[in-house]
Design a protein around this motif. Structure first.
Motif, mmCIF file in Angstrom:
data_model
loop_
_atom_site.group_PDB
_atom_site.id
_atom_site.type_symbol
_atom_site.label_atom_id
_atom_site.label_comp_id
_atom_site.label_asym_id
_atom_site.label_seq_id
_atom_site.Cartn_x
_atom_site.Cartn_y
_atom_site.Cartn_z
ATOM 1 N N LEU A 229 0.816 -1.214 0.000
ATOM 2 C CA LEU A 229 0.000 0.000 0.000
ATOM 3 C C LEU A 229 0.850 1.263 0.000
ATOM 4 N N ALA A 230 1.929 1.266 0.813
ATOM 5 C CA ALA A 230 2.754 2.469 0.906
ATOM 6 C C ALA A 230 3.378 2.815 -0.450
ATOM 7 N N ILE A 233 0.664 4.237 -2.750
ATOM 8 C CA ILE A 233 0.412 5.652 -2.480
ATOM 9 C C ILE A 233 1.535 6.517 -3.066
ATOM 10 N N ALA A 234 2.777 6.105 -2.815
ATOM 11 C CA ALA A 234 3.907 6.907 -3.274
ATOM 12 C C ALA A 234 3.930 6.987 -4.798
ATOM 13 N N ARG A 237 1.544 9.416 -6.184
ATOM 14 C CA ARG A 237 2.059 10.771 -6.022
ATOM 15 C C ARG A 237 3.014 11.123 -7.171
ATOM 16 N N MET B 135 -0.257 5.609 8.302
ATOM 17 C CA MET B 135 0.846 5.542 7.344
ATOM 18 C C MET B 135 1.365 6.945 6.977
ATOM 19 N N ALA B 137 3.180 8.024 4.568
ATOM 20 C CA ALA B 137 3.027 8.374 3.154
ATOM 21 C C ALA B 137 1.619 8.873 2.873
ATOM 22 N N ALA B 138 0.615 8.210 3.455
ATOM 23 C CA ALA B 138 -0.773 8.577 3.195
ATOM 24 C C ALA B 138 -1.134 9.901 3.853
ATOM 25 N N ILE B 141 0.072 13.053 2.134
ATOM 26 C CA ILE B 141 -0.764 13.467 1.000
ATOM 27 C C ILE B 141 -1.975 14.273 1.478
ATOM 28 N N TYR B 252 10.220 12.074 1.144
ATOM 29 C CA TYR B 252 10.040 11.413 -0.145
ATOM 30 C C TYR B 252 8.718 11.837 -0.772
ATOM 31 N N MET B 253 7.687 11.935 0.039
ATOM 32 C CA MET B 253 6.384 12.315 -0.499
ATOM 33 C C MET B 253 6.395 13.765 -0.981
ATOM 34 N N ALA B 257 7.736 13.881 -5.673
ATOM 35 C CA ALA B 257 6.898 14.382 -6.746
ATOM 36 C C ALA B 257 7.665 15.369 -7.617
#
Lengths: 280, 319
Positions: A229-230, A233-234, A237, B135, B137-138, B141, B252-253, B257
């Motif tokens: 999942l991680a 998501i990444a 993006r 999470m 990463a989530a 966002i 990273y998030m 991008a």
């Protein structure tokens, strides 16, 4: 009379406390609520200015799209499998090792354990490059072996369980030995049933880490069908093209399982998390 | 002990028993080695060898594609002059110094408020704890969107209150504070759970006595609460510091991008040491150079962990 006065005097203060705590609660929960609402909205609704708060219809179209066409159903299943296997294997080997270090006597035991303690300070983030090279050499790249096997033993987990094993009384084993029990039997039938709290602490810690981890899966997995999942998501993006309402739906799918588990099992789980707090 | 040894030497019956004990001891030792063997092997293969390999690699120019050459300390010399690396460590320190003290202080205030006998304590505790298990990463966002200058609800709220829009997510000056905010938001619940346990150990009589002396809530907080839970506070500070030094997901998030423009101002303002190691090894393929950065990061964390170990016995919540 005095009772009444007292109560009245306390009131404004506890109202203030509740106001502060509620403001904090809103800050804590708003992102989850916002994510959940967005997962029911359409593209037009999430991009609309001024902001539309509630979705016009509560349908599951976004979930169908994200779980099906965008393969998050598969990512979810992958994450579940990896998290379950890693946790089960790690718990097993940490318990075996911790039992050896705490309840059995043999030459060199304390020296080896001291080595463990020294390595406890090494952050895994520092080891990503050599570990990655190792995965290349073992031909484990792009397989779950790379996610699970390097984590089959946790030094921290061994340390945590050893502390708990040490606290158990010795008489337990002596009695079992007189009854003719072997070491495996003592381990499984006498000691492990008393270790449930410590094991829960380690399980919670391992599940939360593995479910959410991004860095290591990002490095060792390439195939789309193995994604967790991680990474899902990444990569959403990175692709730029994915619309926001679908990203939020993916966010709900990724975060809500653990959130719900903690919200319902809160007391025991949160307390065990506090016990595992010695992690460095 | 000495007596029994003599007794065993003197009497054959005891001698036999000693041999039997020895056999039992040998059996116990054999099982001991068996129990620790897989774990010890795992630690050697997946931690000790990579650790040693990191040091060796940090002295080479390895790219995974070439034959490595030994460079001595050249990587380290370059590291100390590399502006990007300097920025990565500056950002990491900034992030850690922002996250740890502010995060722990806010958690302490909230935990103190919660430790008074108020209703809904367990509700609050769960609410504050949920970000910790979510999470990174989530949630990055979500916050990215919520703080967006056009479509974010935070700016909408600011606008409704008559303030100007703030470009939280695209202004290089603001990206670090935003990262610190998200990280504090995630850590508060964990800090609070540990602090609450510490706070429960303070005898109520201390506060009663202070009340008799006319000390208010704020004064009690600074003269009773803080000194008594100070070992816990210090422990959490060190833990937060160490965790902040490992920050990757949020960066990273945010930077990921902008991968094409990873030298851009936004990326420069947010890149941390672990992100730097990632980029140098897996994008630039400078494995040796990345290993040198990892070694420096390790040394910093080592010092912090050493402090933590030294202070661990002062940490009250170990019962």
């Amino acid at each position: 009379m005095t009772e009444k006065l007292k109560r009245r005097r306390i009131r404004p203060r506890s109202v203030l406390i509740h106001a502060v705590l509620l403001l904090g609660t809103v800050t804590m929960l708003l992102p989850f609520l916002w994510m959940l609402l967005a997962s029911f909205k359409t593209y037009q609704e999430v991009m609309h200015i001024p902001i539309i708060w509630l979705p016009s219809s509560w349908n599951l179209d976004n979930y169908v799209e994200v779980l099906g066409n965008m393969h998050f159903g598969r990512y979810f299943f992958n994450t579940l499998v990896v998290t379950f296997l890693t946790t089960a294997i790690q718990l097993t080997f940490c318990a075996l090792t911790a039992y050896g270090f705490s309840r059995l006597r043999f030459p060199g035991r304390d020296a080896i354990f001291f080595g463990f303690i020294c390595l406890l300070m090494v952050p895994t983030q520092m080891l990503i490059v050599p570990r990655y090279i190792m995965m290349v050499k073992f031909h484990w790249l792009d397989s779950y072996a790379a996610l699970i096997i390097p984590h089959f033993i946790s030094i921290y987990g061994t340390f945590l369980l050893r502390q708990y094993f040490m606290a158990l009384p010795r008489d337990l084993e002596d009695a079992a030995k007189i009854d003719g029990c072997g070491y495996i039997q003592i381990f499984l039938q006498v000691l492990m049933p008393l270790m449930t709290n410590a094991c829960l602490a380690l399980v919670v810690y391992t599940v939360v880490f593995n479910w959410n981890d991004l860095l290591w899966p990002l490095l060792v997995l390439n195939s789309e069908k193995l994604r967790t999942l991680a990474i899902g998501i990444a990569s959403m993006r990175d692709e730029h093209t994915v619309a926001r309402h679908l990203m939020m739906t993916a966010g709900v799918i990724s975060t809500f399982p653990l959130i719900l588990v903690f919200a319902f099992g809160q007391k025991k789980l949160i307390e065990s998390m506090a016990l595992s707090g010695i992690k460095g | 002990m000495k007596e029994t040894t003599e007794a065993i030497l003197a009497e054959p019956a005891h001698k036999r028993r000693r041999r039997k004990l020895n056999a039992m001891g040998r059996r116990e030792a054999m099982w001991g080695y068996l129990f620790i063997a897989p774990g010890t092997l795992g630690v050697i293969v997946f931690t000790l060898i990579p650790l040693l390999f990191s040091f060796v690699m940090s002295m080479t120019d390895w790219s995974m594609l070439n034959t490595p050459h030994f460079l001595g300390l050249a990587n380290y010399r370059e590291l100390f002059q590399d502006k990007t690396v300097r920025r990565e460590f500056q950002n990491t320190f900034l992030y850690a110094f922002g996250t740890a003290p502010i995060g722990v202080f806010i958690s302490l205030v909230l935990a103190t408020l919660m430790s008074t006998k108020i209703r809904g304590r367990s509700f609050y505790r769960v609410a504050y704890f949920l970000p910790y298990v979510s999470m990174p990463a989530a949630i990055t966002i979500v916050w990215q969107w919520m703080l967006n200058s056009d479509t974010g609800i935070v700016n909408a709220a600011l606008g409704a209150l008559g303030f100007n829009k703030v470009a939280f997510m695209s202004d290089p000056k603001l990206i670090m504070p935003v990262m610190i905010f998200i990280s504090i938001w995630q850590m508060i619940g964990y800090n609070m759970v540990i602090l609450l346990a510490g706070l429960q150990n303070i005898p109520q009589t201390y506060f009663d006595a202070a009340k008799v002396d006319g000390a208010g809530g704020v004064k009690q907080f600074f003269t009773i609460t803080i000194p008594i839970v100070s070992p816990t506070i210090f422990f959490l500070m060190i833990i937060s510091f160490i965790n902040s030094f490992k920050a990757f997901d949020i960066v990273y998030m945010i930077v990921g991008a902008h991968a094409i423009t990873s030298g851009g101002p936004l990326a420069n303002a947010s890149r941390t040491a672990v992100y730097g190691i990632y980029e140098k090894s897996f994008i630039e393929l400078r494995m040796g150079y990345a290993a040198a950065e990892a070694v420096i990061l390790f040394l910093i964390i080592l010092v912090l962990t050493f402090v933590q170990f030294k202070l661990q016995n002062r940490w009250v919540h170990y019962d």
